[in-house]
Scaffold this active site. Structure first.
Site, PDB file in Angstrom:
ATOM      1  CE  LYS A  28      -2.194   0.396   3.780  1.00 46.15           C
ATOM      2  NZ  LYS A  28      -1.102   1.157   4.428  1.00 46.15           N
ATOM      3  CB  THR A  59       5.205   0.066  -2.451  1.00 43.66           C
ATOM      4  OG1 THR A  59       6.008  -0.463  -1.397  1.00 43.66           O
ATOM      5  CG2 THR A  59       5.999   0.043  -3.752  1.00 43.66           C
ATOM      6  NE  ARG A  97      -0.409   5.077   8.668  1.00 44.93           N
ATOM      7  CZ  ARG A  97      -0.586   3.793   8.978  1.00 44.93           C
ATOM      8  NH1 ARG A  97      -1.024   3.453  10.161  1.00 44.93           N
ATOM      9  NH2 ARG A  97      -0.344   2.853   8.094  1.00 44.93           N
ATOM     10  CE  LYS A 141       2.854  -2.621   8.110  1.00 46.01           C
ATOM     11  NZ  LYS A 141       3.736  -1.531   7.698  1.00 46.01           N
ATOM     12  CB  ALA A 165      -5.224   1.256  10.769  1.00 41.89           C
ATOM     13  CG  PHE A 192      -3.169  -2.693   9.279  1.00 44.11           C
ATOM     14  CD1 PHE A 192      -2.077  -3.474   8.904  1.00 44.11           C
ATOM     15  CD2 PHE A 192      -3.152  -2.126  10.537  1.00 44.11           C
ATOM     16  CE1 PHE A 192      -1.017  -3.686   9.765  1.00 44.11           C
ATOM     17  CE2 PHE A 192      -2.090  -2.330  11.403  1.00 44.11           C
ATOM     18  CZ  PHE A 192      -1.024  -3.110  11.016  1.00 44.11           C
ATOM     19  CG  PHE A 226       4.459  -9.769  -6.826  1.00 43.30           C
ATOM     20  CD1 PHE A 226       5.464 -10.130  -5.952  1.00 43.30           C
ATOM     21  CD2 PHE A 226       3.481  -8.894  -6.374  1.00 43.30           C
ATOM     22  CE1 PHE A 226       5.504  -9.650  -4.655  1.00 43.30           C
ATOM     23  CE2 PHE A 226       3.504  -8.411  -5.076  1.00 43.30           C
ATOM     24  CZ  PHE A 226       4.522  -8.792  -4.208  1.00 43.30           C
ATOM     25  CD1 TRP A 256       9.010  -2.947  -4.356  1.00 42.71           C
ATOM     26  CD2 TRP A 256       9.842  -4.122  -6.074  1.00 42.71           C
ATOM     27  NE1 TRP A 256      10.075  -3.685  -3.876  1.00 42.71           N
ATOM     28  CE2 TRP A 256      10.600  -4.411  -4.911  1.00 42.71           C
ATOM     29  CE3 TRP A 256      10.186  -4.744  -7.273  1.00 42.71           C
ATOM     30  CZ2 TRP A 256      11.667  -5.301  -4.926  1.00 42.71           C
ATOM     31  CZ3 TRP A 256      11.254  -5.639  -7.290  1.00 42.71           C
ATOM     32  CH2 TRP A 256      11.978  -5.912  -6.121  1.00 42.71           C
TER      33      TRP A 256
END
Length: 556
Positions: free
Chosen positions: A71, A73, A94, A105, A273, A301, A381, A409
């Site tokens: 998210k 990224t 954030r 994480k 969150a 999240f 991906f 990415w």
């Protein structure tokens, strides 16, 4: 492929004063924290406050899985893509917590060629905001205990102290502690608790306050304990407000850094969150809207948590109106929701995709409840197949959503241009009719049940005796009008993290409820959610190191 930290460390950063100049910010309007990060002065906002607002784009995601969604990224890459299209854009994010950085994480600076930098600074101490919040929280705790010790003129019942200390680290042994042991001069013996800093009400207050005056008013309302006859005791009562505000003076100012492609990024505040309201500061978002034509922000999240709280708490409180929502998913995560083991996600499996896409479907339906147009994007991906893309694209378009792939990415802004163009097209052709999910005048139980049934898909809600008593007391004290902040695990729509996809036939259990009177919302704790995480058996901290020449390695 290079690691995220290798890409970030090899980046040629622009001096932050030059990044700020792109937005018309002079060196007099920023406060430098070294060469590549700064805070934006209060005076600058006063200069631009009458500017027309830009368009507000929220990036959210499906429920997180071990397969990864990306998210942040996508948020960063989308901001870079607007720059590639010669659009004036700012990202509003954030700040990361040290807890997940050293836990499981990892950091929250994006990934690959869609990152904000300096990556190590942002993920570690940054400009000291979290330290200031921790200090203010714990000063209040110290002054509360001191009030009890020094004659207890406020008649505080030590067994009804509700204010918890905090630390920005995953440390399970601090969840339940005993303080005041030793001599009489060492304080009153009582049970105490810690939360992680991102769950502190001080964090929520900093992220919702719009000025120093508003900050102090909110701090004064914080309920820290109850008297022997059941009356609330506030931070104002223990005379802590002025000192706390002094600690938070600089933390109130938004931070500005840059992406790998020098897109400006305001990074400020960081409530989780799953246990808090999950959005960056109102002050940073409102500043960004006055600075740029497009502002891309994110909420933590899955959309059942971050996006719901963004819409029902942040937008309601701050008067914000989102123009578009970007919903992030991956083929791998959808197959995981369809029952495919993590080590088999690289293989094409349309049957599993069809089973798991119900998770995406429910998030689409939820976001449409708020009246904001939705664009679904897949964080790409190399193992994805065209057949999988085509199935998801058709699925989304059948449900009234636009669709675009994101290759940010691997390609940075260039890989996000298709998504950026789709977002612009959506904003121009589909008006936002944003409205919160429920009205202010609903009862607390009605708000909880609205979220549980409409957003989570629950059949209903059950309440512990403690929760029933707490709700009655909160409404008696006059906080019925507050929105509800649901503290729930992030992995499932239900309060059971093992129920993937789109579970049905379940009820949400509310085990406790408390009011964050200064932040302006009521928190409902569901299932077994913890406000102080613990470390895993093999935490990320095992792989983080510092070389002899001062280079940080292993941070991701």
């Amino acid at each position: 492929m290079k690691t995220d930290i290798e890409i970030a460390q090899e980046a040629e950063m622009m001096p932050i004063k030059n990044v700020a100049e792109q937005l018309g910010i002079t060196e007099d309007d920023i406060e430098l924290y070294g060469k590549y990060k700064a805070k934006i002065s209060n005076e600058y906002y006063e200069k631009i406050k009458d500017n027309e607002d830009g368009k507000l784009i929220l990036v959210t995601a499906i429920n997180p899985t071990p397969a990864g969604e990306g998210k942040t990224t996508v948020t960063v890459g989308l901001g870079e893509a607007f720059g590639q299209l010669n659009k004036k854009a700012v990202i509003a994010l954030r700040e990361p917590s040290l807890g997940p950085c050293f836990g499981i994480k990892g950091g929250a600076a994006g990934g690959g060629y869609a990152q904000v930098v300096p990556m190590e600074d942002m993920n570690l101490h940054f400009t000291g905001d979290f330290h200031a919040i921790t200090s203010a929280n714990n000063l209040l705790a110290a002054m509360l205990d001191n009030s009890i010790q020094q004659g207890n003129v406020l008649n505080i019942d030590p067994n009804q102290v509700v204010w918890k200390r905090c630390v920005d680290m995953n440390d399970r042994v601090l969840r339940n502690v005993v303080v005041g042991l030793g001599r009489k001069v060492d304080g009153t013996v009582r049970e105490d608790h810690f939360v992680i800093t991102v769950a502190s009400e001080i964090m929520a207050i900093l992220c919702l306050a719009t000025s120093y005056a508003d900050l102090k008013e909110r701090l004064g309302k914080v309920i820290v304990a109850y008297t022997y006859d059941g009356q609330p005791v506030t931070a104002k009562d223990v005379k802590a407000v002025g000192a706390m505000a002094a600690l938070l003076k600089d933390a109130m100012k938004p931070n500005i850094i840059q992406t790998l492609e020098h897109t400006p990024a305001l990074v400020h505040g960081g409530p989780f969150a799953n246990i808090a309201h999950g959005c960056n500061s109102v002050k940073a978002t409102k500043t960004a809207l006055k600075m740029a034509d497009y502002v891309i922000t994110e909420a933590g999240f899955g959309a059942d948590l971050g996006a719901e709280k963004f819409m029902d708490i942040k937008c309601r409180k701050a008067g914000l109106k989102p123009d578009c929502v970007v919903l992030v998913a991956t083929v791998r995560a959808l197959k995981y929701n369809g029952g495919v083991p993590k080590d088999q996600l690289s293989e094409e499996n349309l049957d599993a995709l069809k089973k798991g896409i119900v998770n995406l479907e429910k998030h689409i339906e939820n976001l449409q409840l708020f009246g904001v147009p939705v664009v679904v994007t897949l964080n790409q991906f190399i193992t994805d197949t065209e057949a999988e893309y085509e199935y998801i694209k058709n699925f989304c378009e059948e449900r009234g959503c636009e669709f675009a792939l994101a290759e940010v990415w691997a390609k940075g802004g260039e890989g996000g241009k298709a998504l950026a163009e789709k977002v612009i097209e959506t904003i121009e052709n589909k008006p936002s009719n944003y409205a919160p999910l429920y009205p202010d005048d609903m009862s607390i139980k009605e708000k909880i049940e609205t979220i549980a049934t409409k957003i989570y898909g629950a059949d209903g809600v059950t309440y512990s005796p403690e929760a029933e008593k707490a709700i009655a007391n909160i409404e008696k004290m006059g906080y019925k009008e507050y929105p509800v902040c649901m503290a729930k695990n992030q992995f499932s729509f239900s309060d059971d993290k093992t129920k993937l996809g789109r579970p049905t036939g379940f009820k949400i259990n509310i085990r406790d409820v408390y009011v964050s009177a200064g932040a302006g919302f009521v928190v409902a704790l569901t299932g077994s959610i913890m406000t102080m995480p613990g470390l895993s058996k093999s935490p990320a901290a095992f792989g983080i190191d510092l070389t002899d020449d001062g280079k940080i390695t292993g941070l991701f």
